[in-house]
Design an enzyme around this catalytic site. Structure first.
Site, PDB file in Angstrom:
ATOM      1  N   ARG A  99     -23.609   5.470   7.790  1.00  8.04           N
ATOM      2  CA  ARG A  99     -25.041   5.407   7.497  1.00  8.04           C
ATOM      3  C   ARG A  99     -25.861   5.841   8.706  1.00  8.04           C
ATOM      4  O   ARG A  99     -26.837   6.583   8.580  1.00  8.04           O
ATOM      5  CB  ARG A  99     -25.428   3.991   7.063  1.00  8.04           C
ATOM      6  CG  ARG A  99     -24.874   3.570   5.714  1.00  8.04           C
ATOM      7  CD  ARG A  99     -25.023   2.100   5.466  1.00  8.04           C
ATOM      8  NE  ARG A  99     -24.265   1.312   6.437  1.00  8.04           N
ATOM      9  CZ  ARG A  99     -24.110  -0.002   6.379  1.00  8.04           C
ATOM     10  NH1 ARG A  99     -24.691  -0.685   5.408  1.00  8.04           N
ATOM     11  NH2 ARG A  99     -23.402  -0.644   7.286  1.00  8.04           N
ATOM     12  N   VAL A 159     -17.717   4.374   1.807  1.00  9.70           N
ATOM     13  CA  VAL A 159     -18.475   5.619   1.944  1.00  9.70           C
ATOM     14  C   VAL A 159     -18.484   6.382   0.618  1.00  9.70           C
ATOM     15  O   VAL A 159     -19.522   6.879   0.177  1.00  9.70           O
ATOM     16  CB  VAL A 159     -17.884   6.494   3.068  1.00  9.70           C
ATOM     17  CG1 VAL A 159     -18.597   7.847   3.135  1.00  9.70           C
ATOM     18  CG2 VAL A 159     -17.986   5.777   4.413  1.00  9.70           C
ATOM     19  N   GLY A 160     -17.338   6.462  -0.030  1.00 15.71           N
ATOM     20  CA  GLY A 160     -17.249   7.193  -1.290  1.00 15.71           C
ATOM     21  C   GLY A 160     -18.152   6.642  -2.368  1.00 15.71           C
ATOM     22  O   GLY A 160     -18.744   7.400  -3.155  1.00 15.71           O
ATOM     23  N   ASN A 194     -20.937   4.655  -1.820  1.00 13.80           N
ATOM     24  CA  ASN A 194     -22.330   4.414  -1.436  1.00 13.80           C
ATOM     25  C   ASN A 194     -23.041   5.591  -0.788  1.00 13.80           C
ATOM     26  O   ASN A 194     -24.264   5.541  -0.637  1.00 13.80           O
ATOM     27  CB  ASN A 194     -22.389   3.211  -0.482  1.00 13.80           C
ATOM     28  CG  ASN A 194     -21.895   1.939  -1.142  1.00 13.80           C
ATOM     29  OD1 ASN A 194     -22.400   1.543  -2.191  1.00 13.80           O
ATOM     30  ND2 ASN A 194     -20.891   1.301  -0.558  1.00 13.80           N
ATOM     31  N   ASP A 234       0.815  -1.209   0.000  1.00 12.30           N
ATOM     32  CA  ASP A 234       0.000   0.000   0.000  1.00 12.30           C
ATOM     33  C   ASP A 234       0.851   1.262   0.000  1.00 12.30           C
ATOM     34  O   ASP A 234       0.406   2.315  -0.449  1.00 12.30           O
ATOM     35  CB  ASP A 234      -0.911   0.016   1.231  1.00 12.30           C
ATOM     36  CG  ASP A 234      -2.326  -0.423   0.903  1.00 12.30           C
ATOM     37  OD1 ASP A 234      -2.738  -0.283  -0.253  1.00 12.30           O
ATOM     38  OD2 ASP A 234      -3.022  -0.905   1.813  1.00 12.30           O
ATOM     39  N   GLY A 291     -11.223   3.338   6.919  1.00 14.28           N
ATOM     40  CA  GLY A 291     -10.054   4.192   6.837  1.00 14.28           C
ATOM     41  C   GLY A 291     -10.272   5.143   5.676  1.00 14.28           C
ATOM     42  O   GLY A 291     -11.015   4.829   4.739  1.00 14.28           O
ATOM     43  N   GLU A 313      -8.895  -3.110  -5.251  1.00 10.36           N
ATOM     44  CA  GLU A 313      -7.543  -3.457  -4.818  1.00 10.36           C
ATOM     45  C   GLU A 313      -7.135  -4.822  -5.334  1.00 10.36           C
ATOM     46  O   GLU A 313      -5.949  -5.061  -5.603  1.00 10.36           O
ATOM     47  CB  GLU A 313      -7.459  -3.397  -3.288  1.00 10.36           C
ATOM     48  CG  GLU A 313      -7.566  -1.991  -2.737  1.00 10.36           C
ATOM     49  CD  GLU A 313      -7.859  -1.948  -1.253  1.00 10.36           C
ATOM     50  OE1 GLU A 313      -7.222  -1.165  -0.542  1.00 10.36           O
ATOM     51  OE2 GLU A 313      -8.745  -2.706  -0.805  1.00 10.36           O
TER      52      GLU A 313
END
Length: 356
Positions: free
Chosen positions: A246, A290-291, A293, A114, A174, A342
């Site tokens: 959410r 999050v990005g 959905n 990473d 994260g 990924e």
């Protein structure tokens, strides 16, 4: 070449068989703080199609590993030596290497890091203004993380829009940002550890380092207590009592409103900082749980970035499921939602090392 991509994290182990850019089949095994039950990974592997090679996501490559590398006993031992830089994630990666190795002892295996995508950060972006000895002897610098996700999303965005200046917002449990100029990462928000930068589900993101010193000297907290609080009891859970975005969005109480406000404030500021590292931005990418959905988080972020040319179509954004463009007509910056892949990036790294 078919590749078994192994992504061992703190809450799960994701196993995917990747052929080209396509996932043939995948399975996710639950984990608790990087630990899973005996035999569960082995059982999951038994139900997947065969692969020609194995690729492992490894969070930290330190200063030594700046590109994918074939795994052997010596490399694994050197990776153990880096565990202190990302203890929870590195231990999970090493456990995944060991578990898969027992099932597929003859398969060629590659570690994909990473940190590698950020290894070429310009000196001004990579360097902390700390004593020279810290930097020389202990490798204190900004390493950056989520590199596999940033690499895939930025390449996908560049192919989609043709824009040379891409800001990637990887927003999951994260969270981090990267500034990618013509395929090269020139800035990012995570630093020496994955704790720096944006507000996250349970991590604080950046805080005043003087606060850490003060808590130990005046509040009597131990190093371990401070570390665990910043890693596990901060971020959204520290502000709103839940790590689930959410739930934060559904609630209307003062704690949830403040949590969302802090989260979005840091996100907007970070995107602007990434754009400044490139002299502007052509494409803004949202990825991660999050990005991908949360239309609400994307919308709120864009509202504060209009001065940069970011404008999101509220109807398209609210209705999007999966990947797509959410830019408003005529917006100077194109805004995309890209699925985090990924596993595909791991497979790409394996092929770069082994050929095929």
């Amino acid at each position: 070449m078919r590749v078994l991509a192994v992504n061992a994290g703190s809450s799960s182990v994701k196993l995917s068989v990747v052929d080209g850019e396509e996932v043939v089949e995948g399975v996710e095994v639950p984990a608790e703080r990087g630990v899973w039950g005996p035999g569960v990974v082995e059982e999951a592997l038994a139900g997947l199609p065969g692969a020609d090679a194995v690729g492992h996501r490894v969070v930290h490559g330190g200063r030594e590993f700046v590109a994918p590398v074939r795994l052997d006993a010596a490399v694994v031992e050197r990776l153990r030596g880096l565990a202190g830089l990302a203890p929870l994630h590195q231990r999970a990666s090493l456990a995944g290497i060991e578990a898969v190795g027992r099932v597929l002892p003859g398969a060629a295996a590659v570690a994909c890091f990473d940190t590698a995508f950020h290894a070429g950060l310009p000196g001004a972006a990579a360097t902390y203004a700390v004593p020279e000895r810290w930097r020389r002897e202990w490798g204190v610098r900004r390493y950056g993380f989520h590199g596999l996700s940033h690499a895939y999303a930025s390449r996908r965005a560049a192919g989609w829009t043709g824009g040379e200046r891409v800001v990637v917002a990887h927003l999951g449990s994260g969270a981090s940002l990267s500034a990618v100029l013509r395929g090269r990462c020139v800035d990012t928000t995570m630093g020496f550890t994955p704790l720096e930068g944006l507000v996250m589900a349970t991590r604080s993101g950046s805080v005043d380092p003087g606060l850490v010193v003060w808590l130990q000297e005046h509040a009597g907290l131990s190093v371990r207590e401070v570390g665990e609080a910043l890693e596990e009891r901060s971020g959204l859970v520290g502000l709103a009592g839940t790590a689930d975005m959410r739930e934060v969005l559904e609630r209307g109480d003062a704690a949830a409103v403040l949590a969302l406000g802090v989260y979005v404030h840091r996100l907007r500021a970070g995107v602007a900082a990434m754009a400044s590292a490139m002299g502007g931005v052509d494409t803004l990418v949202f990825t991660g749980g999050v990005g991908e959905n949360s239309a609400e988080v994307r919308w709120r972020a864009a509202l504060g970035l209009g001065f940069m040319g970011v404008r999101v179509d509220s109807v398209v954004n609210a209705g999007l499921r999966g990947e797509g463009e959410v830019s408003a007509a005529g917006a100077a910056v194109r805004s995309l939602v890209v699925r985090a892949r990924e596993d595909v990036e791991i497979a790409r790294g394996v092929r770069a090392v082994l050929g095929g």
